[in-house]
Write an enzyme that holds these catalytic residues in place. Structure first.
Site, PDB file in Angstrom:
ATOM      1  NE  ARG A 146      -5.106  -0.060   9.555  1.00 57.44           N
ATOM      2  CZ  ARG A 146      -3.994   0.237   8.883  1.00 57.44           C
ATOM      3  NH1 ARG A 146      -3.865   1.383   8.278  1.00 57.44           N
ATOM      4  NH2 ARG A 146      -3.032  -0.631   8.822  1.00 57.44           N
ATOM      5  NE  ARG A 158       5.534  -0.389  10.071  1.00 53.84           N
ATOM      6  CZ  ARG A 158       4.411  -0.359   9.353  1.00 53.84           C
ATOM      7  NH1 ARG A 158       4.388   0.247   8.188  1.00 53.84           N
ATOM      8  NH2 ARG A 158       3.315  -0.931   9.805  1.00 53.84           N
ATOM      9  CE  LYS A 166      -2.524  -0.608   3.487  1.00 54.57           C
ATOM     10  NZ  LYS A 166      -2.107   0.080   4.629  1.00 54.57           N
ATOM     11  NE  ARG A 224       6.801  -2.846   5.789  1.00 51.87           N
ATOM     12  CZ  ARG A 224       5.481  -2.636   5.771  1.00 51.87           C
ATOM     13  NH1 ARG A 224       4.898  -2.241   4.663  1.00 51.87           N
ATOM     14  NH2 ARG A 224       4.768  -2.858   6.845  1.00 51.87           N
ATOM     15  NE  ARG A 257       0.812  -4.347  10.774  1.00 54.44           N
ATOM     16  CZ  ARG A 257       2.001  -4.339  10.165  1.00 54.44           C
ATOM     17  NH1 ARG A 257       3.036  -4.927  10.730  1.00 54.44           N
ATOM     18  NH2 ARG A 257       2.144  -3.757   9.001  1.00 54.44           N
TER      19      ARG A 257
END
Ligand code: ADP
Length: 226
Positions: A88, A161, A13, A127, A172
């Site tokens: 969300r 992160r 995203k 990531r 999540r």
């Protein structure tokens, strides 16, 4: 243009949001980035958001909606915006509908990035973000930096992160399924949703997104209107 970009964690995203917003010359507004900025600056808002983020849970609506309301009121959003990570849940979607109705600024499109859950954990584990500019994103396998641990764009240090650990990612995903999937249905009912496959190269996904909003060449592979 006013666009929402929705998708589970790991769908890419943020990567697509930066490119789309830059192509369309509109503001990229990411609630996750806004919260991370608050955390870095040590604000009260950052302190209240942090434990929720670390647990993979949503930051409470009153905090999140306030942040977005304030951001959308700034003049740079007049030429358009792309919301990345908001709304969300249904309460946030209804709040956004209210804000936009008040200012008579309807949404043009809602893009939904789709990815099989099995691919998500692998994508997220690799990531890495740049400490100087979070919009500089790398992946240890798919788009590694030239020098390990350093950003190709500005030389900043790359880091992971703290909500990208596997257990948090699974949480999540669960939150996405239960809270965010109904948001997609909410906008489907308004005829605004185009679903796009998030698989393939960054440029391929970007091309699909551009086609979905009426820019770029028509290549219907990987897109479906609903
Ligand atoms: P991702 O989509 O990969 O989970 P984000 O940067 O969009 O990453 O979000 C990271 C975290 O920030 C979320 O797990 C949540 O805790 C918080 N967050 C971001 N946007 C919202 C929102 N609209 N409502 C509540 N919490 C949010």
């Amino acid at each position: 243009m006013r666009i929402l970009l929705i998708g589970p964690p790991g769908a890419g995203k943020g990567t697509q949001a930066v490119r789309l917003a830059s192509y369309l010359s509109i503001e990229h507004i990411s609630t996750g980035d806004l919260f991370r900025e608050h955390i870095d600056q040590g604000t009260e808002l950052g302190q209240s958001a942090r434990p929720h983020m670390r647990a993979g849970l949503l930051v409470p609506d009153e905090v999140t909606i306030g942040v977005i309301e304030e951001r959308l009121a700034r003049p740079d959003t007049e030429r358009g915006f792309l919301l990345d990570g908001f709304p969300r849940n249904l309460a946030q979607a209804e709040a956004l509908d209210g804000i936009l109705a008040d200012s008579q600024l309807p949404l043009d499109a809602v893009l939904v990035l789709e990815i099989p859950e099995a691919r998500v954990v692998r994508r997220i584990a690799g990531r890495r973000l740049c400490r100087r500019d979070r919009e500089h994103v790398f992946h240890v396998d798919h788009s590694p930096p030239e020098v390990a641990g350093a950003c190709d764009v500005c030389g900043g240090e790359l880091y992971q992160r703290d909500d990208d650990r596997e257990a948090t990612v699974r949480k999540r995903l669960e939150v996405y399924r239960s809270e965010t999937a109904p948001v997609v249905e909410h906008y489907q009912a308004q005829g605004l949703v185009t679903a796009i496959s998030a698989l393939g190269h960054v440029q391929e996904v970007l091309d699909r997104a551009l086609v979905a909003i009426g820019h770029g060449q028509v290549d219907t592979s990987g897109t479906s209107s609903c």
